[in-house]
Write a protein that holds these residues in place. Structure first.
Motif, PDB file in Angstrom:
ATOM      1  N   LEU A 316       0.891  -1.278   0.024  1.00 58.55           N
ATOM      2  CA  LEU A 316       0.056   0.001   0.060  1.00 58.55           C
ATOM      3  C   LEU A 316       0.833   1.211   0.088  1.00 58.55           C
ATOM      4  N   PRO A 317       1.064   2.024  -1.065  1.00 58.16           N
ATOM      5  CA  PRO A 317       1.572   3.197  -1.260  1.00 58.16           C
ATOM      6  C   PRO A 317       1.062   4.176  -0.127  1.00 58.16           C
ATOM      7  N   PRO A 318       1.813   4.757   0.762  1.00 60.95           N
ATOM      8  CA  PRO A 318       1.305   5.762   1.853  1.00 60.95           C
ATOM      9  C   PRO A 318       0.902   6.873   1.325  1.00 60.95           C
ATOM     10  N   GLY A 319      -0.441   7.140   1.767  1.00 61.62           N
ATOM     11  CA  GLY A 319      -1.287   8.460   1.557  1.00 61.62           C
ATOM     12  C   GLY A 319      -2.225   8.311   0.436  1.00 61.62           C
ATOM     13  N   GLN A 320      -2.302   7.052  -0.139  1.00 63.82           N
ATOM     14  CA  GLN A 320      -3.053   6.759  -1.196  1.00 63.82           C
ATOM     15  C   GLN A 320      -4.512   6.066  -0.797  1.00 63.82           C
ATOM     16  N   LEU A 321      -4.645   5.740   0.102  1.00 65.50           N
ATOM     17  CA  LEU A 321      -5.844   4.954   0.772  1.00 65.50           C
ATOM     18  C   LEU A 321      -6.799   5.892   1.646  1.00 65.50           C
ATOM     19  N   PRO A 322      -8.069   6.127   1.135  1.00 63.20           N
ATOM     20  CA  PRO A 322      -8.893   6.750   2.007  1.00 63.20           C
ATOM     21  C   PRO A 322      -9.288   6.161   3.314  1.00 63.20           C
ATOM     22  N   GLY A 323      -9.595   7.227   4.295  1.00 58.45           N
ATOM     23  CA  GLY A 323      -9.647   6.613   5.784  1.00 58.45           C
ATOM     24  C   GLY A 323     -10.710   5.618   5.896  1.00 58.45           C
ATOM     25  N   VAL A 324     -11.831   5.707   4.947  1.00 60.67           N
ATOM     26  CA  VAL A 324     -13.073   4.851   5.347  1.00 60.67           C
ATOM     27  C   VAL A 324     -12.547   3.369   4.781  1.00 60.67           C
ATOM     28  N   LEU A 325     -11.789   3.263   3.544  1.00 59.81           N
ATOM     29  CA  LEU A 325     -11.355   2.112   3.160  1.00 59.81           C
ATOM     30  C   LEU A 325     -10.311   1.377   4.163  1.00 59.81           C
ATOM     31  N   SER A 326      -9.443   2.323   4.836  1.00 62.12           N
ATOM     32  CA  SER A 326      -8.516   1.766   5.756  1.00 62.12           C
ATOM     33  C   SER A 326      -9.216   1.240   6.793  1.00 62.12           C
ATOM     34  N   ARG A 327     -10.183   2.084   7.497  1.00 63.56           N
ATOM     35  CA  ARG A 327     -10.821   1.270   8.535  1.00 63.56           C
ATOM     36  C   ARG A 327     -11.656   0.143   8.427  1.00 63.56           C
ATOM     37  N   GLU A 328     -12.337   0.190   7.048  1.00 65.40           N
ATOM     38  CA  GLU A 328     -13.079  -1.327   6.689  1.00 65.40           C
ATOM     39  C   GLU A 328     -12.166  -2.048   6.443  1.00 65.40           C
ATOM     40  N   GLY A 329     -11.221  -1.911   5.748  1.00 62.46           N
ATOM     41  CA  GLY A 329     -10.200  -2.936   5.479  1.00 62.46           C
ATOM     42  C   GLY A 329      -9.631  -3.583   6.594  1.00 62.46           C
ATOM     43  N   TYR A 330      -9.542  -2.705   7.683  1.00 56.82           N
ATOM     44  CA  TYR A 330      -9.041  -3.496   8.912  1.00 56.82           C
ATOM     45  C   TYR A 330     -10.005  -4.457   9.469  1.00 56.82           C
ATOM     46  N   ARG A 331     -11.245  -4.115   9.610  1.00 57.60           N
ATOM     47  CA  ARG A 331     -12.424  -4.957   9.985  1.00 57.60           C
ATOM     48  C   ARG A 331     -12.599  -6.072   9.167  1.00 57.60           C
ATOM     49  N   ILE A 332     -12.423  -6.262   7.940  1.00 56.05           N
ATOM     50  CA  ILE A 332     -12.471  -7.120   7.046  1.00 56.05           C
ATOM     51  C   ILE A 332     -11.406  -8.382   7.418  1.00 56.05           C
ATOM     52  N   VAL A 333     -10.150  -7.742   7.349  1.00 60.45           N
ATOM     53  CA  VAL A 333      -8.882  -8.724   7.724  1.00 60.45           C
ATOM     54  C   VAL A 333      -9.075  -9.314   9.310  1.00 60.45           C
ATOM     55  N   PRO A 348      -1.581 -22.123   9.452  1.00 63.42           N
ATOM     56  CA  PRO A 348      -0.735 -20.879   8.944  1.00 63.42           C
ATOM     57  C   PRO A 348      -2.038 -20.106   8.295  1.00 63.42           C
ATOM     58  N   ILE A 349      -1.672 -18.896   8.414  1.00 64.78           N
ATOM     59  CA  ILE A 349      -2.630 -17.716   7.979  1.00 64.78           C
ATOM     60  C   ILE A 349      -1.803 -16.968   7.122  1.00 64.78           C
ATOM     61  N   SER A 350      -2.349 -16.787   5.809  1.00 61.88           N
ATOM     62  CA  SER A 350      -1.888 -15.774   4.754  1.00 61.88           C
ATOM     63  C   SER A 350      -2.658 -14.634   4.382  1.00 61.88           C
ATOM     64  N   ILE A 351      -1.962 -13.571   4.391  1.00 59.44           N
ATOM     65  CA  ILE A 351      -2.506 -12.232   4.235  1.00 59.44           C
ATOM     66  C   ILE A 351      -2.219 -11.435   3.163  1.00 59.44           C
ATOM     67  N   ARG A 352      -2.816 -10.942   2.117  1.00 58.79           N
ATOM     68  CA  ARG A 352      -2.554 -10.449   0.908  1.00 58.79           C
ATOM     69  C   ARG A 352      -3.239  -8.773   0.689  1.00 58.79           C
ATOM     70  N   ILE A 353      -2.643  -7.812   0.836  1.00 55.43           N
ATOM     71  CA  ILE A 353      -3.400  -6.541   0.690  1.00 55.43           C
ATOM     72  C   ILE A 353      -2.680  -5.583  -0.239  1.00 55.43           C
ATOM     73  N   ALA A 354      -3.201  -5.007  -1.354  1.00 59.54           N
ATOM     74  CA  ALA A 354      -2.536  -4.686  -2.546  1.00 59.54           C
ATOM     75  C   ALA A 354      -3.443  -3.679  -3.237  1.00 59.54           C
ATOM     76  N   LEU A 355      -3.156  -2.592  -3.692  1.00 56.21           N
ATOM     77  CA  LEU A 355      -4.065  -1.756  -4.862  1.00 56.21           C
ATOM     78  C   LEU A 355      -3.434  -2.327  -6.051  1.00 56.21           C
ATOM     79  N   ARG A 356      -4.559  -2.496  -6.847  1.00 51.13           N
ATOM     80  CA  ARG A 356      -4.271  -2.872  -8.221  1.00 51.13           C
ATOM     81  C   ARG A 356      -5.561  -2.504  -9.092  1.00 51.13           C
TER      82      ARG A 356
END
Length: 420
Positions: A316-333, A348-356
């Motif tokens: 995740l490039p810094p400063g490119q993710l709106p706050g609402v997506l960051s908060r909702e993304g945290y809850r989803i993970v 084992p648990i595998s987590i992948r988060i990216a902007l595409r």
């Protein structure tokens, strides 16, 4: 028989009778003060007084406060089944004023008819009981050889008058609902407000489910592992994780209750308890911000301390993710990790988060357990996965969950909307 007489003894009937009498009083006052009505017959009175009545009622209907006054009075005396059926708001448009004018005219007309009947019927009943030559409406009845049976008409006359009042009151109520009820725009606004309240409650319930559910899952796993291992150092570490998880859950609970009180105090408005984009967590006066993707390391450490290896790749490039997506993304993970700990502890648990391609993609996968008491289940009907899908839909995205090649995979894709 009870159905026939019950309306005649109902308090609503007499309250509506009083409402009808108020309209009749208005017409009577005009008759008393308008010049020339005392020297003409009924036809002349109607020709002279009715235009004056209608003109005065139309002028009164132009006042915005008149609609509100009539609505309050109708709610009080006509006793509708639901108060919402009759609005108690001032006129906001010319359509409201026209409906108010029609209502006032109909109310006075119907009230005048019932008012005249309220005088003539008791007078006729009295004449039938006491008069040597009984009369009804000024017409003498033939006595013949047996005038003694005329008093028997009194109960029939009063019964008919009672039902006249019942039906007139019901007609008055139907007119009020039709003419004083909310306009289509007001009904749409009320429906939107109800939908907004329901959405707000669902959001708060989802917050509690995700936060408290995760905390309880971690607490149970840590307590069970500490009892099974028995190592003092491990027990101390487990208690530390339980304490930190419980503290975070208490903060989430307190924040959610503050939002709930704010929402209730504001009548369910979105501004009272909504964060950015209509999601809880951004209310003014709340000194604790909801966690976002920046707090993921602590969440992953909690999962590792519960005995499940976690491998995360966050692009995740810094400063490119709106706050609402960051908060909702945290809850989803968080929900994905909670499910993994609950249904496949230790795997084992595998987590992948990216902007595409202008989308935020989150993928949480864990190995399926094929044996043992904690064998993984399909997890298709859980509230947590349904909440994840609802979050994704509200953000304009999509979510999917299910087994893939020996793993349980939760995938969420939502569009990136700057300033959302």
């Amino acid at each position: 028989m009870p159905r026939i007489f019950a309306p005649l003894l109902s308090a609503a009937t007499y309250a509506r009778w009083l409402h009808l009498a108020a309209g009749w009083i208005f017409a009577g006052v005009v008759l008393m003060i308008y010049p020339g009505t005392s020297t003409h017959g009924l036809g002349g009175i109607l020709l002279r007084a009715v235009p004056v009545d209608v003109a005065l009622l139309v002028i009164a209907a132009l006042l915005p406060a008149m609609r509100r006054a009539e609505g309050v009075q109708a709610r009080l005396l006509l006793m509708p089944e639901r108060e919402q059926d009759i609005a108690a708001e001032p006129a906001r448009s010319w359509a409201d004023r026209r409906r108010t004018a029609v209502w006032l005219t109909g109310r006075v007309t119907l009230g005048s008819l019932v008012g005249m009947a309220s005088i003539l019927v008791p007078a006729a009943a009295f004449d039938l009981l006491t008069g040597p030559a009984p009369q009804i409406a000024g017409r003498r009845l033939p006595t013949g050889d047996g005038p003694t049976w005329y008093p028997l008409l009194v109960p029939v006359l009063l019964f008919g008058f009672g039902w006249l009042v019942v039906w007139a009151g019901r007609l008055q109520l139907a007119m009020a609902v039709r003419l004083l009820g909310p306009s289509p725009a007001e009904r749409l606004a009320a429906a939107e407000e109800r939908a907004e309240r329901l959405l707000e409650r669902n959001l708060l319930a989802r917050e509690l489910h995700d936060s408290i559910g995760h905390a309880l899952t971690v607490t149970v796993l840590q307590a069970g592992a500490a009892r099974a291992v028995g190592d003092r150092e491990f027990v101390a570490k487990a208690l530390e994780v339980i304490e930190e998880t419980g503290r975070q859950a208490m903060e989430d609970l307190e924040r959610t209750l503050v939002l709930l009180r704010d929402t209730a105090g504001a009548g369910g408005g979105a501004a009272a308890g909504s964060g950015t984009g209509g999601h809880p967590g951004g209310a003014a006066g709340d000194h604790r911000e909801r966690p976002g993707l920046a707090q993921l390391p602590a969440l992953l450490d909690t999962a590792r301390s519960a005995g499940s290896p976690v491998e995360a790749r966050i692009d995740l490039p810094p400063g490119q993710l709106p706050g609402v997506l960051s908060r909702e993304g945290y809850r989803i993970v968080q929900e994905g990790i909670t499910n993994a700990l609950k249904y496949a502890p230790g795997e084992p648990i595998s987590i992948r988060i990216a902007l595409r391609e202008g989308r935020l993609e989150l993928r949480c996968a864990n190995a399926l357990r094929t044996a043992g008491p904690s064998r993984s289940s399909p997890r298709r009907g859980g509230k947590g996965l349904r909440g994840v899908r609802e979050r994704a839909v509200l953000l304009g995205g999509e979510a999917s969950a299910g087994p893939e090649g020996g793993e349980w995979v939760l995938t969420v894709r939502v569009p990136l909307r700057l300033g959302a």
